[in-house]
Design a protein around this motif. Structure first.
Motif, PDB file in Angstrom:
ATOM      1  N   GLY A  93       0.809  -1.215   0.000  1.00  0.00           N
ATOM      2  CA  GLY A  93       0.000   0.000   0.000  1.00  0.00           C
ATOM      3  C   GLY A  93       0.844   1.268   0.000  1.00  0.00           C
ATOM      4  N   GLY A  94       0.518   2.184  -0.932  1.00  0.00           N
ATOM      5  CA  GLY A  94       1.240   3.444  -1.048  1.00  0.00           C
ATOM      6  C   GLY A  94       2.343   3.431  -2.091  1.00  0.00           C
ATOM      7  N   ASP A  95       2.825   2.245  -2.485  1.00  0.00           N
ATOM      8  CA  ASP A  95       3.856   2.136  -3.526  1.00  0.00           C
ATOM      9  C   ASP A  95       3.242   2.376  -4.901  1.00  0.00           C
ATOM     10  N   THR A  96       4.061   2.868  -5.842  1.00  0.00           N
ATOM     11  CA  THR A  96       3.642   2.888  -7.245  1.00  0.00           C
ATOM     12  C   THR A  96       4.274   1.679  -7.914  1.00  0.00           C
ATOM     13  N   VAL A  97       3.557   1.086  -8.850  1.00  0.00           N
ATOM     14  CA  VAL A  97       4.068  -0.065  -9.585  1.00  0.00           C
ATOM     15  C   VAL A  97       3.661   0.073 -11.041  1.00  0.00           C
ATOM     16  N   GLU A  98       4.573  -0.321 -11.924  1.00  0.00           N
ATOM     17  CA  GLU A  98       4.272  -0.365 -13.357  1.00  0.00           C
ATOM     18  C   GLU A  98       5.184  -1.395 -14.015  1.00  0.00           C
ATOM     19  N   MET A  99       4.777  -1.848 -15.195  1.00  0.00           N
ATOM     20  CA  MET A  99       5.580  -2.778 -15.984  1.00  0.00           C
ATOM     21  C   MET A  99       5.684  -2.243 -17.399  1.00  0.00           C
ATOM     22  N   GLN A 100       6.913  -2.279 -17.929  1.00  0.00           N
ATOM     23  CA  GLN A 100       7.155  -1.874 -19.311  1.00  0.00           C
ATOM     24  C   GLN A 100       8.004  -2.959 -19.956  1.00  0.00           C
ATOM     25  N   GLN A 101       7.451  -3.614 -20.972  1.00  0.00           N
ATOM     26  CA  GLN A 101       8.125  -4.696 -21.704  1.00  0.00           C
ATOM     27  C   GLN A 101       8.704  -5.741 -20.747  1.00  0.00           C
ATOM     28  N   GLY A 102       7.905  -6.096 -19.737  1.00  0.00           N
ATOM     29  CA  GLY A 102       8.300  -7.139 -18.811  1.00  0.00           C
ATOM     30  C   GLY A 102       9.160  -6.676 -17.649  1.00  0.00           C
ATOM     31  N   LYS A 103       9.617  -5.445 -17.678  1.00  0.00           N
ATOM     32  CA  LYS A 103      10.429  -4.919 -16.576  1.00  0.00           C
ATOM     33  C   LYS A 103       9.495  -4.293 -15.547  1.00  0.00           C
ATOM     34  N   VAL A 104       9.740  -4.600 -14.285  1.00  0.00           N
ATOM     35  CA  VAL A 104       8.887  -4.107 -13.202  1.00  0.00           C
ATOM     36  C   VAL A 104       9.569  -2.935 -12.513  1.00  0.00           C
ATOM     37  N   PHE A 105       8.796  -1.878 -12.287  1.00  0.00           N
ATOM     38  CA  PHE A 105       9.281  -0.686 -11.604  1.00  0.00           C
ATOM     39  C   PHE A 105       8.418  -0.452 -10.366  1.00  0.00           C
ATOM     40  N   VAL A 106       9.058  -0.338  -9.209  1.00  0.00           N
ATOM     41  CA  VAL A 106       8.357  -0.016  -7.972  1.00  0.00           C
ATOM     42  C   VAL A 106       8.925   1.301  -7.469  1.00  0.00           C
ATOM     43  N   ASN A 107       8.048   2.266  -7.282  1.00  0.00           N
ATOM     44  CA  ASN A 107       8.437   3.619  -6.866  1.00  0.00           C
ATOM     45  C   ASN A 107       9.516   4.186  -7.789  1.00  0.00           C
ATOM     46  N   GLY A 108       9.366   3.887  -9.091  1.00  0.00           N
ATOM     47  CA  GLY A 108      10.267   4.424 -10.106  1.00  0.00           C
ATOM     48  C   GLY A 108      11.570   3.661 -10.286  1.00  0.00           C
ATOM     49  N   LYS A 109      11.846   2.659  -9.467  1.00  0.00           N
ATOM     50  CA  LYS A 109      13.097   1.897  -9.578  1.00  0.00           C
ATOM     51  C   LYS A 109      12.825   0.523 -10.174  1.00  0.00           C
ATOM     52  N   GLN A 110      13.650   0.160 -11.154  1.00  0.00           N
ATOM     53  CA  GLN A 110      13.495  -1.148 -11.789  1.00  0.00           C
ATOM     54  C   GLN A 110      13.984  -2.243 -10.845  1.00  0.00           C
ATOM     55  N   LEU A 111      13.186  -3.306 -10.750  1.00  0.00           N
ATOM     56  CA  LEU A 111      13.575  -4.447  -9.923  1.00  0.00           C
ATOM     57  C   LEU A 111      14.566  -5.322 -10.675  1.00  0.00           C
ATOM     58  N   ASN A 112      15.522  -5.877  -9.974  1.00  0.00           N
ATOM     59  CA  ASN A 112      16.454  -6.853 -10.524  1.00  0.00           C
ATOM     60  C   ASN A 112      15.941  -8.227 -10.098  1.00  0.00           C
ATOM     61  N   GLU A 113      15.065  -8.780 -10.890  1.00  0.00           N
ATOM     62  CA  GLU A 113      14.349  -9.995 -10.522  1.00  0.00           C
ATOM     63  C   GLU A 113      15.084 -11.253 -10.998  1.00  0.00           C
ATOM     64  N   THR A 114      16.047 -11.673 -10.232  1.00  0.00           N
ATOM     65  CA  THR A 114      16.818 -12.871 -10.582  1.00  0.00           C
ATOM     66  C   THR A 114      15.999 -14.146 -10.400  1.00  0.00           C
ATOM     67  N   TYR A 115      14.883 -14.065  -9.713  1.00  0.00           N
ATOM     68  CA  TYR A 115      14.056 -15.227  -9.389  1.00  0.00           C
ATOM     69  C   TYR A 115      13.025 -15.573 -10.465  1.00  0.00           C
ATOM     70  N   ILE A 116      12.819 -14.717 -11.482  1.00  0.00           N
ATOM     71  CA  ILE A 116      11.755 -14.998 -12.454  1.00  0.00           C
ATOM     72  C   ILE A 116      12.212 -15.983 -13.525  1.00  0.00           C
ATOM     73  N   TYR A 117      11.214 -16.643 -14.132  1.00  0.00           N
ATOM     74  CA  TYR A 117      11.446 -17.608 -15.190  1.00  0.00           C
ATOM     75  C   TYR A 117      11.195 -16.933 -16.535  1.00  0.00           C
ATOM     76  N   HIS A 118      12.186 -17.020 -17.419  1.00  0.00           N
ATOM     77  CA  HIS A 118      12.059 -16.453 -18.766  1.00  0.00           C
ATOM     78  C   HIS A 118      11.694 -17.574 -19.730  1.00  0.00           C
ATOM     79  N   ASN A 119      10.397 -17.706 -20.033  1.00  0.00           N
ATOM     80  CA  ASN A 119       9.969 -18.791 -20.911  1.00  0.00           C
ATOM     81  C   ASN A 119       9.512 -18.316 -22.281  1.00  0.00           C
ATOM     82  N   ASP A 120       9.749 -17.073 -22.611  1.00  0.00           N
ATOM     83  CA  ASP A 120       9.467 -16.550 -23.940  1.00  0.00           C
ATOM     84  C   ASP A 120      10.597 -17.018 -24.863  1.00  0.00           C
ATOM     85  N   PRO A 121      10.307 -17.343 -26.130  1.00  0.00           N
ATOM     86  CA  PRO A 121      11.376 -17.798 -27.036  1.00  0.00           C
ATOM     87  C   PRO A 121      12.553 -16.820 -27.136  1.00  0.00           C
TER      88      PRO A 121
END
Length: 190
Positions: A93-121
């Motif tokens: 609650g209170g955070d801003t969140v957005e996604m652009q081309q699969g990249k996630v930004f919380v409060n304007g900072k891009q997350l470094n998501e080493t835990y996600i699975y990349h299953n797109d070709p």
């Protein structure tokens, strides 16, 4: 039959009955307020969690604190509260969140998501989500397998009210060779 043996039998039966009642009450309290076993169904949290993996969910923590970014939580599905979902908390609650081309930004900072699975070709998760502010007393959740996850990006899940959060995934305990503590990963290097 002597009166002494009759009393002894009744005392034993009474002791057993009291012990069973106490054990059932204790088990109920532990499962309701402390911890609960949970089985992962599906691949939305792959590679962090796999289908049919069994977890211990800590229910006590959220009686005293709210979920934090990066934690893996179990919650009742908002559209059908008889079903449970498991996802990672991305924003609170209170955070801003957005996604652009699969990249996630919380409060304007891009997350470094080493835990996600990349299953797109092409090795990317292509997803956009307009910039929003997470409402108070809710969380924004995503699965680690973004291309195969029903999560806060979709209207049937949306922002998850805190009252629907059952607990935090604490330990994966089955299969035994994959036993581990599940740590929060915010993607922010915290």
């Amino acid at each position: 039959m002597s009166k002494k043996s009759e009393t002894s039998w009744q005392d034993s039966a009474s002791d057993w009955l009291v012990s069973i009642i106490i054990a059932v009450a204790l088990a109920f309290c532990i499962r309701t307020f402390l911890v609960e076993p949970y089985m992962v169904e599906g691949s939305s949290m792959y590679p962090t969690l796999v289908n049919h993996e069994r977890l211990v969910v800590d229910k006590l923590s959220y009686f005293v604190t709210d979920p934090k970014k990066g934690e893996i939580v179990v919650f009742r599905f908002p559209k059908d509260q008889t079903r449970d979902f498991i996802k990672r908390v991305i924003a609170v609650g209170g955070d801003t969140v957005e996604m652009q081309q699969g990249k996630v930004f919380v409060n304007g900072k891009q997350l470094n998501e080493t835990y996600i699975y990349h299953n797109d070709p092409k090795g990317k998760n292509i997803s956009d989500y307009r910039k929003v502010v997470v409402p108070k007393d809710t969380i924004f959740v995503l699965g680690d397998n973004r291309n195969n996850s029903e999560d806060s990006r979709f209207a049937d899940v949306g922002f998850v009210p805190l009252k629907l959060v059952k607990g935090r995934a604490l330990v994966a305990f089955w299969p035994l060779d994959k036993m581990r503590v599940l740590k929060a990963d915010t993607g922010m290097g915290e």
